[in-house]
Motif scaffolding. Structure first.
Motif, mmCIF file in Angstrom:
data_model
loop_
_atom_site.group_PDB
_atom_site.id
_atom_site.type_symbol
_atom_site.label_atom_id
_atom_site.label_comp_id
_atom_site.label_asym_id
_atom_site.label_seq_id
_atom_site.Cartn_x
_atom_site.Cartn_y
_atom_site.Cartn_z
ATOM 1 N N THR A 34 0.856 -1.184 0.000
ATOM 2 C CA THR A 34 0.000 0.000 0.000
ATOM 3 C C THR A 34 0.895 1.238 0.000
ATOM 4 O OG1 THR A 34 -0.081 0.196 2.425
ATOM 5 C CG2 THR A 34 -1.748 -1.216 1.370
ATOM 6 N N ARG A 35 0.289 2.406 -0.131
ATOM 7 C CA ARG A 35 1.062 3.638 -0.085
ATOM 8 C C ARG A 35 1.654 3.870 1.297
ATOM 9 N NH1 ARG A 35 0.715 6.251 -4.736
ATOM 10 N NH2 ARG A 35 -1.128 5.991 -6.065
ATOM 11 N N GLU A 36 1.032 3.308 2.321
ATOM 12 C CA GLU A 36 1.515 3.498 3.677
ATOM 13 C C GLU A 36 2.756 2.658 3.994
ATOM 14 O OE1 GLU A 36 -1.723 3.011 2.945
ATOM 15 O OE2 GLU A 36 -2.288 5.123 3.272
ATOM 16 N N ASN A 37 2.940 1.518 3.301
ATOM 17 C CA ASN A 37 4.068 0.647 3.673
ATOM 18 C C ASN A 37 5.127 0.487 2.585
ATOM 19 O OD1 ASN A 37 3.093 -1.353 1.821
ATOM 20 N ND2 ASN A 37 1.767 -2.229 3.400
ATOM 21 N N THR A 91 2.690 -4.666 6.793
ATOM 22 C CA THR A 91 3.841 -4.424 5.932
ATOM 23 C C THR A 91 3.540 -4.892 4.516
ATOM 24 O OG1 THR A 91 4.978 -6.560 6.129
ATOM 25 C CG2 THR A 91 5.266 -4.992 7.942
ATOM 26 N N ALA A 92 4.454 -4.623 3.591
ATOM 27 C CA ALA A 92 4.263 -5.016 2.197
ATOM 28 C C ALA A 92 4.358 -6.525 1.999
ATOM 29 C CB ALA A 92 5.279 -4.307 1.305
ATOM 30 N N LEU A 93 4.727 -7.269 3.053
ATOM 31 C CA LEU A 93 4.756 -8.735 2.987
ATOM 32 C C LEU A 93 3.698 -9.365 3.870
ATOM 33 C CD1 LEU A 93 8.597 -9.507 2.989
ATOM 34 C CD2 LEU A 93 7.056 -9.297 1.028
ATOM 35 N N GLY A 94 2.888 -8.543 4.547
ATOM 36 C CA GLY A 94 1.859 -9.074 5.427
ATOM 37 C C GLY A 94 2.004 -8.528 6.833
ATOM 38 N N ASP A 95 1.255 -9.114 7.767
ATOM 39 C CA ASP A 95 1.307 -8.673 9.148
ATOM 40 C C ASP A 95 2.736 -8.761 9.692
ATOM 41 O OD1 ASP A 95 1.165 -9.543 12.260
ATOM 42 O OD2 ASP A 95 -0.486 -8.174 11.760
ATOM 43 N N ARG A 96 3.170 -7.706 10.340
ATOM 44 C CA ARG A 96 4.567 -7.611 10.782
ATOM 45 C C ARG A 96 4.969 -8.753 11.711
ATOM 46 N NH1 ARG A 96 7.127 -3.995 14.818
ATOM 47 N NH2 ARG A 96 9.265 -3.537 14.118
ATOM 48 N N LEU A 204 -4.293 -4.467 -3.604
ATOM 49 C CA LEU A 204 -5.044 -3.583 -2.717
ATOM 50 C C LEU A 204 -5.162 -2.175 -3.270
ATOM 51 C CD1 LEU A 204 -3.741 -4.624 0.834
ATOM 52 C CD2 LEU A 204 -5.911 -5.206 -0.247
ATOM 53 N N VAL A 205 -4.099 -1.713 -3.925
ATOM 54 C CA VAL A 205 -4.084 -0.355 -4.489
ATOM 55 C C VAL A 205 -3.606 -0.458 -5.932
ATOM 56 C CG1 VAL A 205 -3.341 2.030 -4.139
ATOM 57 C CG2 VAL A 205 -3.445 0.474 -2.181
#
Length: 255
Positions: A34-37, A91-96, A204-205
């Motif tokens: 996402t843009r956030e991660n 994160t860009a790979l999933g839940d941290r 997702l985006v």
């Protein structure tokens, strides 16, 4: 000769075969970026790729050759830039917490050249991510075998990375300093990793597809190199980058 053959065989098996039964964690990028991660991921990837390019501040010297497996490790991926805990954990790979630590193995070969320069190449394909690259190391001063002597070195490298949902280019420059002792060589280093991430898929985006993210991050390293029998070197180090604490290790054979 048997020792050399064994080390080279183990190195090849480590880098080429370990991914066969492992889950391809890098294939999760397209479903989670996402843009956030994305910026945090780009910095983490740069720190992971840039680690392990040196194990002392001393060059091999003209005619020297070294080969062996190496590994880089991030204890936990960086948080995203979200406003709540759930977004930061994504994160860009999933839940941290579910992703946990990320380990990447390498096979690296180094060769000593004239003018206090070493060249090295490294490559691997593991858990859905393929990376290849190399660089140069320059000994700022002449190699010195005197106990207690300092050895400074400049390292530059470049890499190309490719996964199913993204690709990346990476550049690094580092300054290293080591000190000679009888049975081991401690070393410290600092540098900057610059990474360009190309997003190929983003479920997702979808608007992120085709975009690029550029990020630079500093990285510091401290470790020990041990000279073992049969012309072998063992190196263990910790590093600190945008992702926090990481680790490096190498077992190499000198010819």
């Amino acid at each position: 000769m048997n020792v050399k053959t064994t080390i080279l065989t183990l190195a090849a098996l480590l880098v080429l075969s370990t991914g066969a039964s492992a889950r391809n964690i890098w294939d999760d990028f397209g479903d989670n970026v996402t843009r956030e991660n994305v910026r945090a991921f780009t910095k983490d990837l740069g720190g992971l790729i840039g680690s392990g390019t040196y194990t002392t501040g001393r060059v091999l010297g003209w005619g020297g050759f070294q080969i062996g497996p190496r590994a880089s490790m991030v204890f936990k991926m960086s948080q995203g830039n979200g406003e709540d805990r759930a977004t930061k954990q994504h994160t860009a790979l999933g839940d941290r917490d579910e992703v946990g630590s990320v380990v990447y193995p390498w096979l690296q070969a180094d060769i000593g050249m004239p003018f206090r320069i070493d060249g090295f190449i490294r490559a691997s394909s593991y858990q859905g991510l393929t990376i290849a690259g190399g660089g140069l190391r320059w000994g700022i001063t002449r190699p010195n075998e005197m106990l207690g002597s300092f050895q400074p070195m400049l390292v530059v490298s470049a890499h190309s990375a490719s996964a199913r949902d993204f690709s990346a280019t990476h550049y690094n420059a580092s300054l290293v300093l080591s000190m000679k002792f009888k049975y081991f060589v401690p070393y410290i280093g600092g540098g900057v990793d610059y990474t360009t991430l190309n997003i190929n898929q983003a479920s997702l985006v979808p608007a992120l597809e085709g975009e690029r993210e550029h990020a630079a991050t500093a990285r510091a390293t401290a470790g020990f190199n041990f000279k073992l029998p049969s012309y072998m070197d063992l190196s263990l180090a910790a590093n600190y980058a945008y992702y926090g604490l990481g680790a490096e290790a190498s077992l190499s054979l000198r010819f």
